[in-house]
Design an enzyme around this catalytic site. Structure first.
Site, PDB file in Angstrom:
ATOM      1  N   SER A   7      45.021  40.452  30.113  1.00  0.00           N
ATOM      2  CA  SER A   7      45.649  40.873  28.858  1.00  0.00           C
ATOM      3  C   SER A   7      47.149  40.623  28.931  1.00  0.00           C
ATOM      4  O   SER A   7      47.840  41.151  29.803  1.00  0.00           O
ATOM      5  CB  SER A   7      45.383  42.354  28.611  1.00  0.00           C
ATOM      6  N   GLY A  67      48.409  49.804  27.784  1.00  0.00           N
ATOM      7  CA  GLY A  67      47.876  49.307  29.040  1.00  0.00           C
ATOM      8  C   GLY A  67      48.068  50.382  30.104  1.00  0.00           C
ATOM      9  O   GLY A  67      48.742  51.391  29.875  1.00  0.00           O
ATOM     10  N   GLY A  68      47.463  50.161  31.257  1.00  0.00           N
ATOM     11  CA  GLY A  68      47.706  51.024  32.413  1.00  0.00           C
ATOM     12  C   GLY A  68      47.071  52.399  32.351  1.00  0.00           C
ATOM     13  O   GLY A  68      47.497  53.301  33.072  1.00  0.00           O
ATOM     14  N   GLY A  74      44.607  44.008  32.373  1.00  0.00           N
ATOM     15  CA  GLY A  74      46.034  43.860  32.135  1.00  0.00           C
ATOM     16  C   GLY A  74      46.823  44.208  33.376  1.00  0.00           C
ATOM     17  O   GLY A  74      47.179  43.346  34.184  1.00  0.00           O
ATOM     18  N   MET A 112      35.558  49.691  24.689  1.00  0.00           N
ATOM     19  CA  MET A 112      36.820  50.220  25.202  1.00  0.00           C
ATOM     20  C   MET A 112      36.522  51.237  26.303  1.00  0.00           C
ATOM     21  O   MET A 112      35.790  52.205  26.087  1.00  0.00           O
ATOM     22  CB  MET A 112      37.614  50.924  24.088  1.00  0.00           C
ATOM     23  N   MET A 129      48.396  45.188  17.822  1.00  0.00           N
ATOM     24  CA  MET A 129      48.471  46.619  17.471  1.00  0.00           C
ATOM     25  C   MET A 129      49.440  46.803  16.318  1.00  0.00           C
ATOM     26  O   MET A 129      50.487  46.151  16.271  1.00  0.00           O
ATOM     27  CB  MET A 129      48.979  47.423  18.671  1.00  0.00           C
ATOM     28  N   HIS A 148      42.136  40.777  20.055  1.00  0.00           N
ATOM     29  CA  HIS A 148      41.591  42.124  19.884  1.00  0.00           C
ATOM     30  C   HIS A 148      42.430  42.817  18.819  1.00  0.00           C
ATOM     31  O   HIS A 148      43.585  43.165  19.074  1.00  0.00           O
ATOM     32  CB  HIS A 148      41.660  42.823  21.251  1.00  0.00           C
ATOM     33  N   HIS A 176      43.504  37.363  26.781  1.00  0.00           N
ATOM     34  CA  HIS A 176      43.266  38.478  25.856  1.00  0.00           C
ATOM     35  C   HIS A 176      44.574  38.876  25.179  1.00  0.00           C
ATOM     36  O   HIS A 176      45.580  39.131  25.842  1.00  0.00           O
ATOM     37  CB  HIS A 176      42.686  39.646  26.654  1.00  0.00           C
ATOM     38  N   GLY A 215      45.564  51.333  22.685  1.00  0.00           N
ATOM     39  CA  GLY A 215      46.963  51.563  22.343  1.00  0.00           C
ATOM     40  C   GLY A 215      47.930  51.238  23.463  1.00  0.00           C
ATOM     41  O   GLY A 215      49.058  50.828  23.202  1.00  0.00           O
ATOM     42  N   ASP A 272      37.086  46.583  28.254  1.00  0.00           N
ATOM     43  CA  ASP A 272      38.541  46.540  28.111  1.00  0.00           C
ATOM     44  C   ASP A 272      39.172  47.897  28.389  1.00  0.00           C
ATOM     45  O   ASP A 272      38.916  48.865  27.675  1.00  0.00           O
ATOM     46  CB  ASP A 272      38.869  46.082  26.673  1.00  0.00           C
ATOM     47  N   GLY A 273      40.011  47.929  29.435  1.00  0.00           N
ATOM     48  CA  GLY A 273      40.774  49.136  29.732  1.00  0.00           C
ATOM     49  C   GLY A 273      40.512  49.676  31.129  1.00  0.00           C
ATOM     50  O   GLY A 273      39.385  50.017  31.465  1.00  0.00           O
ATOM     51  N   GLY A 274      41.562  49.686  31.952  1.00  0.00           N
ATOM     52  CA  GLY A 274      41.449  50.289  33.274  1.00  0.00           C
ATOM     53  C   GLY A 274      40.553  49.535  34.236  1.00  0.00           C
ATOM     54  O   GLY A 274      40.113  50.096  35.255  1.00  0.00           O
ATOM     55  N   MET A 294      43.586  45.677  16.881  1.00  0.00           N
ATOM     56  CA  MET A 294      43.674  47.142  16.778  1.00  0.00           C
ATOM     57  C   MET A 294      44.564  47.464  15.592  1.00  0.00           C
ATOM     58  O   MET A 294      45.704  47.918  15.730  1.00  0.00           O
ATOM     59  CB  MET A 294      44.230  47.714  18.086  1.00  0.00           C
ATOM     60  N   ASP A 297      46.322  41.517  22.547  1.00  0.00           N
ATOM     61  CA  ASP A 297      46.173  42.820  21.894  1.00  0.00           C
ATOM     62  C   ASP A 297      47.098  42.934  20.696  1.00  0.00           C
ATOM     63  O   ASP A 297      48.314  43.062  20.847  1.00  0.00           O
ATOM     64  CB  ASP A 297      46.484  43.935  22.900  1.00  0.00           C
TER      65      ASP A 297
END
Ligand code: DX5
Ligand code: ZN
Length: 213
Positions: free
Chosen positions: A7, A143-144, A196, A136, A36, A65, A32, A141, A174-176, A67, A34
């Site tokens: 990402s 990263g990290g 990411g 998700m 937003m 993606h 990827h 909203g 997606d995420g973590g 959002m 993002d």
């Protein structure tokens, strides 16, 4: 084999072109992106002008993606730019099947993204029209954030429904995502992993990507 999609959100935004070249060289399968809007999620990133510039210099497929509360306003332009994968959030659209049709007639792959609190059953009636589902594993909203294991149950529900109905579909997480949860995710049936901070936190992007595979 699983596709790894770093990402861009976690990259150094003062050197986007360099970062993209590095990530391509490191063996990323997809980039990827993002998007937003500060409404659907409490953060702002980038939109069409930047994505169309990125498309000109990036040799791997782009995965946008969305959002945003009004994804329908972006679809034709994204297809026109030649973005390969586009996902819209289930929570943002009244007429999901209609928007999926718009994406597919624009020759992009169409996906629906689900927030952690959204049940997978909500998209079963139109699963056969999708190219991929984006699950998700954090609240969208930022990263990290910390990985939420609730996606495992969602992966198995999708796989079960898809098998029973003879549907071929990709499952993107997606995420973590990191080297701790990636093996279990792949085993469970994930076919695309977004990462990411895990990829960008270490200068050796190649090593990070390889460790996810
Ligand atoms: C979160 C974004 C993710 C994010 C992932 O809203 O959709 O794509 O960039 O970042 P990490 O891998 O750091 O959780
Ligand atoms: Zn994302």
């Amino acid at each position: 084999m699983v596709k790894i999609a770093p990402s861009l959100l976690a990259s150094d935004f003062t050197k986007i072109a360099e970062e993209i070249k590095k990530i391509e060289k490191a063996g990323a399968d997809i980039l990827h992106l993002d998007v937003m809007d500060g409404h659907f999620v409490p953060n702002l990133t980038f939109g069409l002008p930047i994505i169309s510039q990125i498309k000109k210099i990036c040799s791997i497929p782009l995965d946008v993606h969305l959002m945003v509360t009004n994804p329908e306003d972006y679809l034709e332009d994204l297809c026109g730019i030649g973005v390969e994968y586009i996902s819209i959030h289930q929570e943002t659209v009244f007429h999901l099947h209609r928007q999926i049709t718009v994406i597919k007639s624009g020759k992009s792959k169409a996906g629906i993204a689900l927030n952690p609190a959204t049940n997978v059953e909500t998209i079963f009636p139109i699963l056969e029209y999708l190219d991929f589902v984006l699950l998700m594993s954090v609240n969208p909203g930022y990263g990290g954030q910390k990985f939420l294991p609730l996606v495992f149950d969602k992966i198995s529900k999708i796989k079960k429904y898809a098998n029973e109905h003879n549907i071929k579909i990709e499952i993107e997480i997606d995420g973590g995502v990191n080297n701790q949860n990636a093996p279990q995710l792949i085993k469970a049936g994930a076919t695309m992993l977004v990462a990411g901070s895990y990829v960008f936190k270490n200068a050796d992007y190649k090593k990070q990507i390889k460790s996810l595979r």
